[in-house]
Design a protein around this motif. Structure first.
Motif, PDB file in Angstrom:
ATOM      1  N   PHE A 224      45.718  40.762  43.149  1.00  0.00           N
ATOM      2  CA  PHE A 224      44.365  41.196  42.775  1.00  0.00           C
ATOM      3  C   PHE A 224      43.646  41.813  43.977  1.00  0.00           C
ATOM      4  N   SER A 225      43.872  41.243  45.170  1.00  0.00           N
ATOM      5  CA  SER A 225      43.211  41.787  46.366  1.00  0.00           C
ATOM      6  C   SER A 225      43.687  43.206  46.650  1.00  0.00           C
TER       7      SER A 225
ATOM      8  N   PRO B  83      49.815  30.018  44.370  1.00  0.00           N
ATOM      9  CA  PRO B  83      48.591  30.641  43.850  1.00  0.00           C
ATOM     10  C   PRO B  83      48.172  31.861  44.673  1.00  0.00           C
TER      11      PRO B  83
ATOM     12  N   ASP C 127      53.566  30.506  39.023  1.00  0.00           N
ATOM     13  CA  ASP C 127      52.546  29.665  39.649  1.00  0.00           C
ATOM     14  C   ASP C 127      53.126  28.794  40.766  1.00  0.00           C
TER      15      ASP C 127
ATOM     16  N   CYS D  37      42.777  33.123  35.917  1.00  0.00           N
ATOM     17  CA  CYS D  37      44.024  33.471  35.221  1.00  0.00           C
ATOM     18  C   CYS D  37      45.018  32.316  35.243  1.00  0.00           C
ATOM     19  N   LEU D  38      45.039  31.592  36.351  1.00  0.00           N
ATOM     20  CA  LEU D  38      45.950  30.448  36.409  1.00  0.00           C
ATOM     21  C   LEU D  38      45.416  29.307  35.545  1.00  0.00           C
TER      22      LEU D  38
ATOM     23  N   SER E 223      36.927  45.516  40.833  1.00  0.00           N
ATOM     24  CA  SER E 223      36.289  45.234  42.115  1.00  0.00           C
ATOM     25  C   SER E 223      35.733  43.813  42.154  1.00  0.00           C
ATOM     26  N   SER E 224      36.010  43.029  41.117  1.00  0.00           N
ATOM     27  CA  SER E 224      35.531  41.641  41.073  1.00  0.00           C
ATOM     28  C   SER E 224      36.249  40.793  42.114  1.00  0.00           C
ATOM     29  N   ASP E 225      35.696  39.645  42.375  1.00  0.00           N
ATOM     30  CA  ASP E 225      36.234  38.729  43.383  1.00  0.00           C
ATOM     31  C   ASP E 225      37.676  38.300  43.028  1.00  0.00           C
ATOM     32  N   PRO E 226      38.655  38.691  43.837  1.00  0.00           N
ATOM     33  CA  PRO E 226      40.068  38.416  43.504  1.00  0.00           C
ATOM     34  C   PRO E 226      40.368  36.913  43.428  1.00  0.00           C
ATOM     35  N   ARG E 227      39.754  36.107  44.298  1.00  0.00           N
ATOM     36  CA  ARG E 227      40.059  34.673  44.276  1.00  0.00           C
ATOM     37  C   ARG E 227      39.548  34.032  42.993  1.00  0.00           C
TER      38      ARG E 227
ATOM     39  N   SER F 295      29.748  39.974  44.818  1.00  0.00           N
ATOM     40  CA  SER F 295      29.755  38.525  44.915  1.00  0.00           C
ATOM     41  C   SER F 295      28.941  38.089  46.133  1.00  0.00           C
TER      42      SER F 295
ATOM     43  N   ILE G 253      51.739  34.802  37.056  1.00  0.00           N
ATOM     44  CA  ILE G 253      50.911  33.759  36.436  1.00  0.00           C
ATOM     45  C   ILE G 253      51.797  32.615  35.930  1.00  0.00           C
TER      46      ILE G 253
ATOM     47  N   ARG H 132      41.958  45.458  44.279  1.00  0.00           N
ATOM     48  CA  ARG H 132      40.553  45.673  44.632  1.00  0.00           C
ATOM     49  C   ARG H 132      40.433  46.657  45.794  1.00  0.00           C
TER      50      ARG H 132
ATOM     51  N   ARG I  15      40.866  50.125  44.538  1.00  0.00           N
ATOM     52  CA  ARG I  15      39.677  50.661  43.878  1.00  0.00           C
ATOM     53  C   ARG I  15      38.623  51.064  44.906  1.00  0.00           C
TER      54      ARG I  15
ATOM     55  N   LEU J 176      49.052  35.684  43.182  1.00  0.00           N
ATOM     56  CA  LEU J 176      48.132  36.376  42.281  1.00  0.00           C
ATOM     57  C   LEU J 176      46.918  36.873  43.060  1.00  0.00           C
ATOM     58  N   LEU J 177      46.462  36.058  43.988  1.00  0.00           N
ATOM     59  CA  LEU J 177      45.341  36.473  44.829  1.00  0.00           C
ATOM     60  C   LEU J 177      45.681  37.758  45.589  1.00  0.00           C
TER      61      LEU J 177
ATOM     62  N   TRP K  35      39.146  35.404  40.192  1.00  0.00           N
ATOM     63  CA  TRP K  35      39.940  35.840  39.038  1.00  0.00           C
ATOM     64  C   TRP K  35      41.362  35.302  39.066  1.00  0.00           C
ATOM     65  N   ALA K  36      41.907  35.117  40.245  1.00  0.00           N
ATOM     66  CA  ALA K  36      43.220  34.476  40.326  1.00  0.00           C
ATOM     67  C   ALA K  36      43.107  33.052  39.771  1.00  0.00           C
TER      68      ALA K  36
END
Lengths: 292, 292
Positions: A276-277, A269, A266, B238-239, B228-232, B131, A263, A280, A283, A272-273, B234-235
């Protein structure tokens, strides 16, 4: 078809009470005798018909049973073994429902010199944030994992009978090494609880200053549900399983530092995507193998 | 009674689609024109009847509307403002649904030189881990907090109208300073999401080695739902909100060190119990003020 037992349940809380209710429903209990160190809870168990009779001590409950279920916070297991030692019987089966297993085995060794062959350690991976016999349910274990961690001294017949007993309550029984159990549960259960408690502890202090909770939504409610779990039970678990939990807290702290760095930098970008992907996807892998 | 609008919705995903559905249900839309950068999603919005018509660009959708709702990931807000700038109209109301507000105001300033008086920034504190327009619901905002963060240049009448619009969709509207909004949401929403992603990321790596997920239970499912939320999305969040999120990750890491120390020392088992009990009380305080 599982055998039917005169069951002594020591600790008639959420788990012990649910074992009693499920055993009665499934016809594997001829009689249920309960004991609980909290007399209010014990009397409620009797009033609700969760147990048929109550005993005046753990050993008195165990003495009248041919299957004894120990469902107490893991921190008091050794004291309980000590109280059962004088009346421990070769003719009786013993199992427990503790969330940690190495320390339960260690407690047995400290008390008996070795783990008795008729004690089969177990852990039903089921629970709720509510506690006490009032929250007990006859379906708590249906389709839930029940992990038994037999030890080298275990009598095979005892393991088979305890396995059949948990299956009768609806559980999906797995056998596992105690150390492996403690490592796995530290990751998927104990660490999340520590995290939830830590987060809510932190935000509770902030809420004192600026009332943040009123703007929290459903995601926060679900995320923090386990922080409403019984604090004593979880303090016991964390202390009992510290050898596996502490390195995981370290791992998680390192993971948080990594996210922070991504973060902070930066420079891209997409980093971070991707992070998180990947999470996900992991999970989704968990969801795909969840028993429903 | 709220006014009725010809609504242009830019970004017809979970939030934009739910705004469309709720607006139609509540009779505050005479017509709904949609645009989405993902044409598959846009065509599905039309097919599902979530929008009446689709436009070929964000500005084309906005140009035909008298109320424009911007419901795109916060990271693309500035690009979107740039595309709306040539057709920005004094006769139209504009609002957005971004999860961060200071950066949306900054994007507006960079694009327009100042925040337009007819743009009222908003944030419906509602969502789901799913989403896309297929997950949109006409009841998503019912009894949910909607935070508007008016700015000094805002036209009072515009704020009142946007407030009435969100109320009509079922939301409980609060007005708040944008910086305060970002601080509060960083704590109760953004930090929990980072934590959930980090935990699942960590355990995903461990699962590759020893299959831990199959022994995880319902508590883990709830705790990790937001991972499981949308990674984009949330990225982006956060930024955009890093100034508030990074210090909170620091705070949480300090909190975890504190718990580790308590577990390690173990000089007094009551310490951990007190810590967990305090956390549980804090969560109860949150539950007591949750709108149900």
């Amino acid at each position: 078809m599982a055998d039917s037992y005169r069951i002594g349940i020591i600790g008639v809380g959420l788990i012990g009470g649910s074992i009693a209710r499920a055993a009665r429903l499934q016809g594997v209990a001829t009689e249920i005798i309960g004991f609980d160190s909290c007399s209010k809870n014990l009397l409620e168990a009797l009033r609700l018909g969760v147990v048929d009779r109550i005993a005046e001590s753990a050993s008195a409950a165990a003495e009248q049973a041919d299957l004894v279920v120990i469902a107490v916070p893991v921190g008091v297991t050794q004291t309980l073994f000590e109280s059962l030692k004088p009346i421990w019987s070769d003719q009786v089966l013993y199992t427990d429902a503790g969330s940690t297993k190495l320390d339960v085995l260690a407690a047995a060794r400290r008390c008996f010199g070795r783990v008795p062959e008729n004690f089969v350690p177990g852990h039903p991976v089921a629970g709720a944030e509510s506690s006490g016999v009032g929250a007990a349910s006859d379906s708590l274990f249906v389709n839930k994992r029940v992990i038994l961690t037999p030890h080298p001294d275990n009598d095979d017949a005892a393991v088979k009978k305890i396995s059949a007993f948990w299956s009768a309550l609806g559980g999906r029984v797995s056998l596992m090494d105690a150390a492996h159990h403690d490592a796995v549960l530290a990751a998927t259960s104990h660490l999340p609880h520590v995290l939830a408690f830590a987060l809510v502890h932190l935000l509770g202090c902030k809420d004192d200053q600026q009332e943040i909770f009123q703007y929290a939504a459903g995601g926060f409610r679900d995320f923090t549900r386990i922080a409403s779990s019984d604090p004593r039970m979880w303090a016991d678990i964390c202390l009992a399983n510290r050898d596996f939990i502490l390195p995981l807290i370290e791992d998680l702290s390192r993971e948080l530092r990594e996210v922070s760095e991504i973060i902070k930098l930066d420079d891209n970008p997409e980093h971070l995507l991707h992070y998180f992907s990947d999470a996900r996807k992991a999970r989704q892998r968990f969801l795909d193998q969840l028993i429903t």
